[in-house]
Design a protein around this motif. Structure first.
Motif, PDB file in Angstrom:
ATOM      1  N   PRO A 103       0.833  -1.210   0.000  1.00  0.00           N
ATOM      2  CA  PRO A 103       0.000   0.000   0.000  1.00  0.00           C
ATOM      3  C   PRO A 103       0.867   1.259   0.000  1.00  0.00           C
ATOM      4  O   PRO A 103       1.885   1.304   0.676  1.00  0.00           O
ATOM      5  CB  PRO A 103      -0.816  -0.099   1.267  1.00  0.00           C
ATOM      6  N   GLU A 104       0.405   2.238  -0.757  1.00  0.00           N
ATOM      7  CA  GLU A 104       1.124   3.512  -0.818  1.00  0.00           C
ATOM      8  C   GLU A 104       0.820   4.337   0.422  1.00  0.00           C
ATOM      9  O   GLU A 104      -0.301   4.313   0.933  1.00  0.00           O
ATOM     10  CB  GLU A 104       0.668   4.309  -2.046  1.00  0.00           C
ATOM     11  N   PRO A 105       1.822   5.074   0.916  1.00  0.00           N
ATOM     12  CA  PRO A 105       1.541   5.959   2.053  1.00  0.00           C
ATOM     13  C   PRO A 105       0.621   7.096   1.606  1.00  0.00           C
ATOM     14  O   PRO A 105       0.667   7.538   0.459  1.00  0.00           O
ATOM     15  CB  PRO A 105       2.911   6.483   2.462  1.00  0.00           C
ATOM     16  N   ALA A 106      -0.209   7.526   2.520  1.00  0.00           N
ATOM     17  CA  ALA A 106      -1.135   8.621   2.213  1.00  0.00           C
ATOM     18  C   ALA A 106      -0.343   9.899   1.968  1.00  0.00           C
ATOM     19  O   ALA A 106       0.643  10.163   2.649  1.00  0.00           O
ATOM     20  CB  ALA A 106      -2.102   8.819   3.371  1.00  0.00           C
ATOM     21  N   PRO A 107      -0.762  10.688   0.979  1.00  0.00           N
ATOM     22  CA  PRO A 107      -0.043  11.940   0.717  1.00  0.00           C
ATOM     23  C   PRO A 107      -0.224  12.917   1.881  1.00  0.00           C
ATOM     24  O   PRO A 107      -1.248  12.919   2.561  1.00  0.00           O
ATOM     25  CB  PRO A 107      -0.698  12.473  -0.559  1.00  0.00           C
ATOM     26  N   GLU A 108       0.811  13.703   2.090  1.00  0.00           N
ATOM     27  CA  GLU A 108       0.749  14.723   3.139  1.00  0.00           C
ATOM     28  C   GLU A 108      -0.307  15.766   2.768  1.00  0.00           C
ATOM     29  O   GLU A 108      -0.364  16.191   1.619  1.00  0.00           O
ATOM     30  CB  GLU A 108       2.110  15.430   3.271  1.00  0.00           C
ATOM     31  N   PRO A 109      -1.138  16.175   3.724  1.00  0.00           N
ATOM     32  CA  PRO A 109      -2.099  17.239   3.397  1.00  0.00           C
ATOM     33  C   PRO A 109      -1.348  18.551   3.172  1.00  0.00           C
ATOM     34  O   PRO A 109      -0.306  18.793   3.764  1.00  0.00           O
ATOM     35  CB  PRO A 109      -2.986  17.324   4.633  1.00  0.00           C
ATOM     36  N   ASP A 110      -1.886  19.358   2.280  1.00  0.00           N
ATOM     37  CA  ASP A 110      -1.270  20.652   2.016  1.00  0.00           C
ATOM     38  C   ASP A 110      -1.347  21.500   3.283  1.00  0.00           C
ATOM     39  O   ASP A 110      -2.364  21.471   3.989  1.00  0.00           O
ATOM     40  CB  ASP A 110      -2.007  21.387   0.882  1.00  0.00           C
ATOM     41  N   PRO A 111      -0.293  22.258   3.564  1.00  0.00           N
ATOM     42  CA  PRO A 111      -0.373  23.131   4.732  1.00  0.00           C
ATOM     43  C   PRO A 111      -1.470  24.167   4.513  1.00  0.00           C
ATOM     44  O   PRO A 111      -1.742  24.572   3.390  1.00  0.00           O
ATOM     45  CB  PRO A 111       1.004  23.793   4.799  1.00  0.00           C
TER      46      PRO A 111
END
Length: 82
Positions: free
Chosen positions: A1-9
């Motif tokens: 599974p791919e790691p979840a993308p970081e939310p935009d600041p």
């Protein structure tokens, strides 16, 4: 599974290049007890905290509440910034 993308600041409030608009924004942020790096979320949180504390129905000062409310509206409503 791919790691979840970081939310935009969270974006900071837009800053004006015009001196008087910047002074007004700084003054409104100061009313809410915030500095220039404040995010929209910070503004909302500070407003709610102060609104509860100074609301006339809760025994607060009506004039102070109006100043807080106006500062919040000026920071959050783009049509009021013009």
């Amino acid at each position: 599974p791919e790691p979840a993308p970081e939310p935009d600041p969270e974006p900071e409030l837009p800053r004006s290049n015009r001196g008087w608009e910047k002074q007004a924004q700084v003054a409104n942020l100061k009313v809410l007890g915030l500095g220039l790096g404040a995010t929209k979320k910070d503004v909302k949180r500070a407003y709610r905290k102060l609104a509860v504390k100074h609301h006339p129905d809760k025994g607060g000062d009506e004039e102070r509440f109006k100043i807080i409310q106006e500062a919040y509206e000026n920071l959050t409503d783009p049509t009021k910034n013009k």
